[in-house]
Enzyme design. Structure first.
Site, mmCIF file in Angstrom:
data_model
loop_
_atom_site.group_PDB
_atom_site.id
_atom_site.type_symbol
_atom_site.label_atom_id
_atom_site.label_comp_id
_atom_site.label_asym_id
_atom_site.label_seq_id
_atom_site.Cartn_x
_atom_site.Cartn_y
_atom_site.Cartn_z
ATOM 1 N N HIS A 120 34.833 34.111 45.645
ATOM 2 C CA HIS A 120 35.354 35.424 45.256
ATOM 3 C C HIS A 120 34.587 36.588 45.880
ATOM 4 C CE1 HIS A 120 38.039 37.675 42.717
ATOM 5 N NE2 HIS A 120 37.069 38.271 42.059
ATOM 6 N N TRP A 121 33.448 36.308 46.501
ATOM 7 C CA TRP A 121 32.584 37.368 47.032
ATOM 8 C C TRP A 121 32.486 37.272 48.551
ATOM 9 C CZ3 TRP A 121 27.991 36.234 43.234
ATOM 10 C CH2 TRP A 121 28.283 36.766 41.966
ATOM 11 N N ARG A 162 21.182 39.471 36.861
ATOM 12 C CA ARG A 162 22.491 39.498 36.214
ATOM 13 C C ARG A 162 22.363 39.323 34.697
ATOM 14 N NH1 ARG A 162 27.488 39.370 38.757
ATOM 15 N NH2 ARG A 162 27.244 40.395 40.765
ATOM 16 N N ASN A 208 36.336 45.182 45.812
ATOM 17 C CA ASN A 208 36.242 43.758 45.497
ATOM 18 C C ASN A 208 36.803 43.506 44.104
ATOM 19 O OD1 ASN A 208 33.799 41.631 44.145
ATOM 20 N ND2 ASN A 208 35.346 40.935 45.569
ATOM 21 N N ASN A 250 27.158 44.250 44.301
ATOM 22 C CA ASN A 250 28.242 43.785 45.171
ATOM 23 C C ASN A 250 28.031 44.177 46.630
ATOM 24 O OD1 ASN A 250 31.453 43.735 43.376
ATOM 25 N ND2 ASN A 250 29.686 42.398 43.249
ATOM 26 N N GLY A 254 32.802 42.378 35.303
ATOM 27 C CA GLY A 254 32.119 41.238 34.705
ATOM 28 C C GLY A 254 30.667 41.537 34.393
#
Length: 287
Positions: free
Chosen positions: A266-267, A182, A105, A48, A40
């Site tokens: 999700h993390w 990001r 991940n 991450n 992404g």
């Protein structure tokens, strides 16, 4: 290396050969632990797993790899997942790593699982944070993937924020600094081209159609080939890969166990950092 010296710059390395540059971070000693990031906009290995590095480096030679087309690693030809598996094997060969523990991940979990199935002698223990799920109750694509495609097809800061909000349970962890980082890295042309190979509306429609078709079982036929002891870690509140996706891999991987983190998206390695590190270390060092 001092545990206090876990900065990006001091741990940053480049492996450069004919296959293209692979960027990674290294710290610690002992058995090798390889950390593979998700996918992404703006994703890198450091984004991450950078905050987990000091803990894991106390126990392992810990390597955080930027997969091809992400961070400072060069893109490679071919479909992203098989190309990433090949690049990880190339990285291990060049680094003299016969076998390693792997933590992945999301996208990194898929890459790690494919590698563990195809090269069982190269993976000692495997941890996936989401990633390898097969939805049996939830609809596809979920909210997280839909918002990711929205951004990839028409990038804007507002769409980036909407996607990141779908990734987490607690939006407070999305600081302005993280959002700016990001946004800057997500608009990098190489990263965007990598994202466009996977995250288009047509690609997700094709995946959904395949999942409804007679050959759908081929999408998870590799799971029983994973011989490494496997820990499937999942956020109960994951809106990218919903929790029901964990049931098929939990059943099909011969030596798999499942841990679910409450109040987590999700993390898991970020949102439930200490709990995830404790769980992972207990699993990886288990006799």
């Amino acid at each position: 290396m001092r545990m206090s010296a876990m900065s990006f710059e001091e741990t940053s390395r480049i492996l450069d050969d004919a296959g293209g540059a692979l960027h990674y971070h290294e710290a610690g000693s002992g058995e090798t632990l390889l950390l593979l990031h998700g996918s992404g906009p703006g994703v890198t290995g450091w984004a991450n797993f950078g905050n987990n590095l000091p803990v894991f480096a106390k126990h392992f030679r810990t390597l955080i790899l930027d997969l091809p087309g992400y961070g400072k690693s060069a893109p490679v030809e071919g479909m992203p997942i098989p190309a990433a598996v090949d690049s990880v094997i190339r990285f291990m060969d060049r680094m003299g790593i016969e076998s390693a523990h792997i933590v992945g991940n999301s996208y990194g979990g898929i890459v790690g699982a494919q590698l563990a199935a195809a090269h069982p002698d190269r993976v000692k223990r495997f941890i996936t944070i989401g990633g390898i799920g097969v939805g049996i109750l939830s609809s596809f694509p979920g909210e997280g993937l839909t918002r990711l495609v929205d951004f990839v097809e028409q990038p804007s800061k507002e769409r980036l924020v909407a996607w990141l909000h779908s990734m987490v349970f607690d939006k407070a962890i999305l600081t302005e600094e993280l959002l700016e980082m990001r946004w800057k890295s997500s608009t990098d042309p190489v990263t965007m081209e990598t994202s466009k190979k996977m995250y288009t509306r047509q690609a997700l429609e094709a995946i959904a159609a395949f999942g409804r078709g007679p050959d759908a079982v081929q999408g998870f036929a590799y799971l029983p080939k994973i011989k490494a002891p496997t820990l499937i870690a999942w956020g109960r509140d994951d809106r990218v890969n919903p929790l029901d996706g964990a049931l098929v891999p939990m059943r099909l991987i011969p030596n798999a166990e499942l841990h679910v983190f409450p109040n987590c998206g999700h993390w898991a390695m970020i949102e439930r950092k200490a709990e995830f590190e404790n769980l992972a270390l207990a699993f990886l060092t288990r006799d």
